[in-house]
Enzyme design. Structure first.
Site, short mmCIF file in Angstrom:
data_model
loop_
_atom_site.label_atom_id
_atom_site.label_comp_id
_atom_site.label_asym_id
_atom_site.label_seq_id
_atom_site.Cartn_x
_atom_site.Cartn_y
_atom_site.Cartn_z
N GLU A 50 -11.77 1.16 1.85
CA GLU A 50 -11.97 -0.15 1.22
C GLU A 50 -10.70 -0.69 0.55
O GLU A 50 -10.56 -1.89 0.38
CB GLU A 50 -13.13 -0.10 0.22
CG GLU A 50 -14.52 0.08 0.87
CD GLU A 50 -14.88 1.52 1.16
OE1 GLU A 50 -14.00 2.42 1.03
OE2 GLU A 50 -16.04 1.78 1.51
N PHE A 112 -28.49 6.34 -7.40
CA PHE A 112 -27.57 6.79 -6.35
C PHE A 112 -26.55 5.69 -6.04
O PHE A 112 -26.92 4.55 -5.78
CB PHE A 112 -28.34 7.17 -5.08
CG PHE A 112 -27.43 7.59 -3.95
CD1 PHE A 112 -26.65 8.74 -4.06
CD2 PHE A 112 -27.32 6.82 -2.80
CE1 PHE A 112 -25.80 9.11 -3.05
CE2 PHE A 112 -26.47 7.20 -1.78
CZ PHE A 112 -25.71 8.34 -1.91
N GLN A 113 -25.30 6.03 -6.09
CA GLN A 113 -24.18 5.11 -5.83
C GLN A 113 -24.18 3.89 -6.74
O GLN A 113 -23.73 2.82 -6.35
CB GLN A 113 -24.13 4.70 -4.35
CG GLN A 113 -23.79 5.90 -3.47
CD GLN A 113 -23.41 5.53 -2.05
OE1 GLN A 113 -23.87 4.53 -1.51
NE2 GLN A 113 -22.57 6.35 -1.44
N LYS A 162 -29.04 -5.15 -4.24
CA LYS A 162 -29.67 -5.04 -2.93
C LYS A 162 -30.96 -5.87 -2.88
O LYS A 162 -31.24 -6.54 -1.89
CB LYS A 162 -29.97 -3.58 -2.62
CG LYS A 162 -30.44 -3.35 -1.20
CD LYS A 162 -30.50 -1.86 -0.86
CE LYS A 162 -30.83 -1.68 0.62
NZ LYS A 162 -30.84 -0.27 1.01
N MET A 474 12.82 5.65 -3.53
CA MET A 474 13.11 4.94 -4.77
C MET A 474 13.03 5.88 -5.97
O MET A 474 13.83 5.78 -6.91
CB MET A 474 12.14 3.76 -4.94
CG MET A 474 12.44 2.88 -6.14
SD MET A 474 14.12 2.24 -6.12
CE MET A 474 13.89 0.66 -5.30
C1 LIG Z 1 10.45 -1.56 -6.64
C2 LIG Z 1 10.41 -2.95 -7.18
C3 LIG Z 1 11.57 -3.59 -7.56
C4 LIG Z 1 11.55 -4.92 -7.98
N1 LIG Z 1 12.74 -5.53 -8.25
C5 LIG Z 1 12.76 -6.86 -8.49
C6 LIG Z 1 13.99 -7.59 -8.59
O1 LIG Z 1 15.09 -7.02 -8.49
N2 LIG Z 1 13.93 -8.92 -8.79
C7 LIG Z 1 12.73 -9.59 -8.88
O2 LIG Z 1 12.73 -10.81 -9.00
N3 LIG Z 1 11.56 -8.93 -8.80
C8 LIG Z 1 11.55 -7.59 -8.59
N4 LIG Z 1 10.34 -6.95 -8.45
C9 LIG Z 1 9.10 -7.74 -8.56
C10 LIG Z 1 8.70 -7.97 -10.02
O3 LIG Z 1 8.07 -6.83 -10.52
C11 LIG Z 1 7.72 -9.19 -10.13
O4 LIG Z 1 6.61 -8.96 -9.31
C12 LIG Z 1 8.35 -10.48 -9.71
O5 LIG Z 1 9.59 -10.66 -10.34
C13 LIG Z 1 7.43 -11.63 -10.05
O6 LIG Z 1 7.89 -12.81 -9.50
P1 LIG Z 1 7.30 -14.21 -9.96
O7 LIG Z 1 7.37 -14.29 -11.44
O8 LIG Z 1 7.99 -15.24 -9.17
O9 LIG Z 1 5.82 -14.16 -9.40
P2 LIG Z 1 4.40 -14.02 -10.11
O10 LIG Z 1 4.30 -12.76 -10.84
O11 LIG Z 1 3.42 -14.26 -9.05
O12 LIG Z 1 4.36 -15.21 -11.13
C14 LIG Z 1 4.26 -16.51 -10.66
C15 LIG Z 1 4.11 -17.46 -11.82
O13 LIG Z 1 3.94 -18.77 -11.29
C16 LIG Z 1 2.84 -19.40 -11.89
N5 LIG Z 1 2.22 -20.31 -10.94
C17 LIG Z 1 1.37 -20.02 -9.93
N6 LIG Z 1 0.99 -21.13 -9.32
C18 LIG Z 1 1.59 -22.16 -9.94
C19 LIG Z 1 1.57 -23.57 -9.76
N7 LIG Z 1 0.83 -24.15 -8.82
N8 LIG Z 1 2.32 -24.34 -10.59
C20 LIG Z 1 3.08 -23.76 -11.56
N9 LIG Z 1 3.12 -22.43 -11.79
C21 LIG Z 1 2.39 -21.64 -10.98
C22 LIG Z 1 1.92 -18.27 -12.30
O14 LIG Z 1 1.08 -18.66 -13.35
C23 LIG Z 1 2.90 -17.17 -12.67
O15 LIG Z 1 3.24 -17.23 -14.03
C24 LIG Z 1 10.33 -5.61 -8.08
C25 LIG Z 1 9.15 -4.96 -7.76
C26 LIG Z 1 9.18 -3.65 -7.29
C27 LIG Z 1 7.89 -3.01 -6.90
C1 LIG Z 2 0.49 4.05 -5.23
C2 LIG Z 2 1.83 4.34 -5.82
N1 LIG Z 2 2.14 5.58 -6.24
C3 LIG Z 2 3.37 5.84 -6.73
C4 LIG Z 2 4.31 4.85 -6.83
C5 LIG Z 2 5.70 5.14 -7.42
N2 LIG Z 2 6.74 4.91 -6.40
C6 LIG Z 2 7.46 3.77 -6.33
S1 LIG Z 2 8.51 3.74 -5.05
C7 LIG Z 2 8.06 5.28 -4.56
C8 LIG Z 2 8.69 5.92 -3.37
C9 LIG Z 2 8.31 5.29 -2.10
O1 LIG Z 2 8.71 6.13 -1.06
P1 LIG Z 2 8.70 5.60 0.41
O2 LIG Z 2 7.40 4.98 0.73
O3 LIG Z 2 9.15 6.68 1.31
O4 LIG Z 2 9.77 4.41 0.37
P2 LIG Z 2 11.34 4.52 0.10
O5 LIG Z 2 11.57 4.28 -1.34
O6 LIG Z 2 11.80 5.87 0.55
O7 LIG Z 2 11.90 3.40 0.94
C10 LIG Z 2 7.08 5.80 -5.40
C11 LIG Z 2 6.48 7.13 -5.28
C12 LIG Z 2 3.92 3.56 -6.42
N3 LIG Z 2 4.75 2.52 -6.53
N4 LIG Z 2 2.71 3.34 -5.89
#
Ligand SMILES: Cc1cc2nc3c(=O)[nH]c(=O)nc-3n(C[C@H](O)[C@H](O)[C@H](O)COP(=O)(O)OP(=O)(O)OC[C@H]3O[C@@H](n4cnc5c(N)ncnc54)[C@H](O)[C@@H]3O)c2cc1C
Ligand SMILES: Cc1ncc(C[n+]2csc(CCOP(=O)(O)OP(=O)(O)O)c2C)c(N)n1
Ligand SMILES: [Mg+2]
Lengths: 573, 167
Positions: A50, A112-113, A162, A474
């Site tokens: 799911e 159940f469930q 249900k 990462m």
């Molecule tokens: C491994 C990893 C590394 C990351 N590194 C980076 C990085 O280097 N740089 C980076 O930028 N991010 C990075 N992120 C992502 C980061 O964590 C955030 O998810 C991201 O920065 C959020 O972007 P956002 O604010 O544009 O989007 P959102 O979190 O979606 O926010 C969007 C905003 O827009 C508003 N909005 C929505 N619709 C409208 C509308 N119609 N009009 C006006 N406002 C609206 C919402 O209310 C919200 O506040 C990384 C994530 C991971 C997993």
């Molecule tokens: C469900 C979940 N568990 C743990 C993490 C923490 N985490 C972030 S990146 C990462 C490694 C991902 O490894 P892989 O999928 O091989 O991608 P790579 O970084 O090697 O490109 C982990 C464990 C996460 N983001 N999501």
């Protein structure tokens, strides 16, 4: 009025809401609904877990711009949805989850469930409903769709007992729109707010626009470009904003934040005005909030009032839809010229030719950056790319240059590993004509690889590029930088992905050298079904530049010299 | 600093849980929370007291508005308001304590609402600091049981908070 069972009403409502595809998994408490489904024009995608259903619905929504629907039974079916719901919540993705619940008279008796799924998902849904009476099904579903897609979008859960599914009532579709007393998603923007923002814009000498996912969600690309061109302001993108402005647009600087380009972060730190458009100043964007953009006044436009002054204090705030706001702003703004400022930022980029990794000689190693850059080149930048979470996600953001909105789908806020494959399947169902690629790590792929069977059964074609570095890369990178290379629990042994593909009746390839990348990518593109490519990339490569968590945005870790691979960021500044 | 927020909410199952959950989820401490009916059917009124600065109170208000069942929120920290708290206090009365207790009742607008063989139960209604003051005077006499309702509050003057405009 004709009589309908609750189960029939569910599908009647979904069809009226324009739903033709749902992602789900049956079970006892949702069985009446599944039985009724056969009589409606609904394509049901049988997932393998799911969580997959929720990510598919999420990918469907992000790619297509509509609402995605996931269906599950009570108890474990519903709890398996939790990760996908939280993922959709963090990234404001509009999905409706419909779950079966034990009969009303058994609620509270540990039947159940039985699981209190509305309770469990309370903090990770935009809203939720527990429906115990057949008459309440239509209002709940109508409201759920209204809530999911309006204002700041998000997931809504409708839990239906249900016995409510089994009961009958006289029923007709109510075409009236939904009004909710406590829900006023689209407030009109006030003139005073617009004027205050316009004033700040006129005074700016070093403006930077910060474009977030709100640009995509409000469909504001054109107005944003018009504004940027009018006031001559460069644009920095959040991860979730990528695609909202074409990568090739001369004012587009690229991604900001933790793994953003060096010149982008420096531009932000030196700016005197930030125009934050539909972005929420995530901590991966700001680094240390105390030293963030210290010289800049901030204009924050967001549809969600609770984002204003949450992470960064705004000097001018506009609460409302971004596109409408930009239209209003454009009316009163005259043209400006910031050529010097833009030239200065470009000078930080260094020589573009040096940064073109295509020009780097092949040293016999396969780098993820090359793989992704080749996929970008061969797909003409026109694919919908769905990433998982990790290093490959960041390399995708750096080396696949997105030209159109909704062409990068990625779990940003929650960072959910396992997102890519199911979300890619969902994306393909929303946009069958699109070329869909999943770019996924060897770790994350294994979290939801069971959905390969779903792709095979449904005959859905997605191309899966596994960036196989033999590590939870990462996390390994953090261990390398911050934990003295003590690689606790990050080396990863994987199954033979080619055989895995074959076991599903799908094509699988392994690529170990750069010379073979193009050939196999083209083969995958030409194939009819889902294809898996196991790219065996350099194992201990790291993503640069990097702002360590919580550090100042300008304090980036740069690629050490001598460099095998050109960093996307230019020379250290 | 204490902030008193008033929220008009739809009277639907689970709404109290949604509001309380919000404060936990966003890491705010509730000092007191009361719920009761309003003059309008289907609308309940919550009075929530939190210990926070002005910026946090504004954040909480914005988060409250995100809840679909919350119709209107008012921060009474920034306007003149009447606030009331009610306490029932059971005090032991051995011998000479009774006289001391009756003096407190006389001087503080407390009422005796019940008398047992060894105890007297008082009701005190007033501004929360007044209730605090009465309690500290009763403490030396031996409080056996006590309950406070938590604060309810309303803006002074002719302005009324009503959900009627949002239907
Ligand atoms: C491994 C990893 C590394 C990351 N590194 C980076 C990085 O280097 N740089 C980076 O930028 N991010 C990075 N992120 C992502 C980061 O964590 C955030 O998810 C991201 O920065 C959020 O972007 P956002 O604010 O544009 O989007 P959102 O979190 O979606 O926010 C969007 C905003 O827009 C508003 N909005 C929505 N619709 C409208 C509308 N119609 N009009 C006006 N406002 C609206 C919402 O209310 C919200 O506040 C990384 C994530 C991971 C997993
Ligand atoms: C469900 C979940 N568990 C743990 C993490 C923490 N985490 C972030 S990146 C990462 C490694 C991902 O490894 P892989 O999928 O091989 O991608 P790579 O970084 O090697 O490109 C982990 C464990 C996460 N983001 N999501
Ligand atoms: Mg890996």
């Amino acid at each position: 009025m004709p009589k309908r069972t609750g189960a029939q009403i569910i599908w009647e409502c979904l069809v009226h809401e324009g739903v033709h595809t749902v992602f789900g998994y049956p079970g006892g408490a949702i069985l009446p609904a599944y039985d009724a489904m056969l009589d409606y024009p609904i394509r049901h995608v049988l997932v393998r877990h799911e969580q997959g259903a929720t990510h598919m619905a999420d990918g469907f929504a992000r790619a297509g711009g509509g609402v995605g629907v996931a269906v599950a039974t009570s108890g474990p079916g519903a709890t398996n949805m939790v990760t996908g719901i939280a993922t959709a919540m963090m990234d404001s993705s509009p999905i409706v989850c419909i779950t079966g619940q034990v009969p009303g008279k058994l609620i509270g008796y540990d039947a159940f469930q039985e699981t209190d799924i509305t309770g469990i998902t309370l903090p990770i849904t935009k809203h939720s409903y527990l429906v115990t009476r057949v008459e309440d099904i239509m209002p709940a579903i109508k409201e759920a769709f209204h809530l999911a897609k309006s204002g700041r979008p998000g997931p809504v859960l409708v839990d239906i007992t249900k016995d409510a599914q089994q009961a009958s009532t006289e029923w007709a579709w109510d075409p009236a729109g939904v009004t909710l007393r406590g829900y006023r998603p689209n407030r009109p923007v006030t003139r005073a707010d617009i004027a205050a923002a316009a004033d700040l814009i006129r005074q700016a000498r070093r403006p930077v626009i910060l474009a977030g996912q709100g640009v995509i969600q409000s469909g504001a690309t054109r107005d944003l470009l018009a504004l940027a061109e009018r006031i001559d302001a460069p644009i920095a993108m959040t991860l979730l904003g990528l695609g909202g402005v074409p990568a090739s647009h001369p004012l587009n600087l690229g991604m900001m934040g933790m793994h953003g380009e060096a010149w982008v972060n420096h531009a932000i730190q030196e700016a005197d005005l930030l125009l934050a458009f539909g972005m929420r100043f995530d901590d991966r964007v700001t680094g240390n909030a105390k030293t963030y953009a210290p010289h800049a006044r901030k204009i924050h436009v967001d549809i969600d009032p609770s984002e204003i002054n949450k992470n960064v204090r705004a000097d001018a705030a506009i609460v409302g839809d971004l596109r409408e706001t930009l239209e209003d702003l454009l009316e009163g703004l005259e043209a400006a010229d910031h050529a010097e400022w833009i030239a200065y930022i470009h000078s930080m980029k260094g020589d573009a030719a040096v940064r073109d990794i295509q020009k780097l000689p092949d040293n016999g190693h396969l780098y993820a950056a090359h793989v992704i850059n080749d996929i970008w080149r061969l797909t003409g930048g026109n694919a919908v790319v769905v990433t998982d979470v990790g290093q490959h996600q960041m390399w995708e953001a750096q080396y696949y240059h997105h030209e159109t909105p909704r062409s990068l789908l990625t779990s940003g806020g929650l960072g959910t590993m396992g997102f890519a494959l199911p979300a890619a399947i969902g994306a393909k169902m929303a946009r069958p004509e699109a070329e869909v690629w999943a770019v996924v790590g060897d770790g994350g792929f294994q979290m939801t690889q069971a959905e390969l069977a779903t792709a095979a059964q449904e005959g859905v074609k997605v191309n899966v590029a596994i960036i196989n570095n033999g590590y939870l890369g990462m996390v390994r990178q953090w261990q390398e930088f911050f934990y003295e290379r003590r690689y606790a629990a990050t080396p990863l042994r994987s199954p033979d992905f080619v055989k895995l593909a074959e076991a599903h009746g799908l094509e699988g390839y392994r690529v170990e050298t750069r010379a073979h990348v193009s050939d196999i990518v083209e083969r995958a593109r030409a194939a009819d079904g889902t294809v898996i490519i196991d790219f065996r990339v350099e194992q201990e490569d790291s993503v640069y530049p990097m702002v360590p968590a919580g550090a100042d945005l300008h304090a980036m870790i740069r690629r050490p010299e001598p460099s095998v691979l050109a960093e996307t960021g230019a020379d250290p500044i | 600093m204490h902030h008193t927020l008033v929220a008009l909410v739809e009277d639907k199952p689970g709404v109290l849980n949604r509001v309380a959950s919000l404060f936990r989820r966003r890491n705010f401490n509730i000092e007191s929370l009361t719920v009761g009916r309003t003059a309008e059917p289907g609308v309940s009124r919550m009075t929530i007291v939190i210990d926070s600065d002005q910026a946090s109170a504004e954040r909480v208000t914005a988060y409250l508005y995100k809840l679909v069942n919350v119709i209107q929120v008012e921060d009474l920290g920034s306007v003149p308001a009447v606030a009331r708290d009610l306490a029932l206090i059971k005090v032991a009365v051995g011998g000479h304590d009774r006289a001391a207790l009756l003096r407190v009742v006389d001087e503080t607008r407390a009422h005796i609402v019940d008398t047992g063989e060894q105890t007297i139960t008082l009701e005190i209604t007033g501004e929360p600091p007044h209730v605090d003051a009465v309690i500290s005077r009763l403490e030396p006499l031996g409080i056996i049981e006590m309950v406070r309702t938590g604060q309810v509050a309303m803006r002074r003057g002719d302005t009324a908070l009503s959900a009627a405009q949002y239907v």
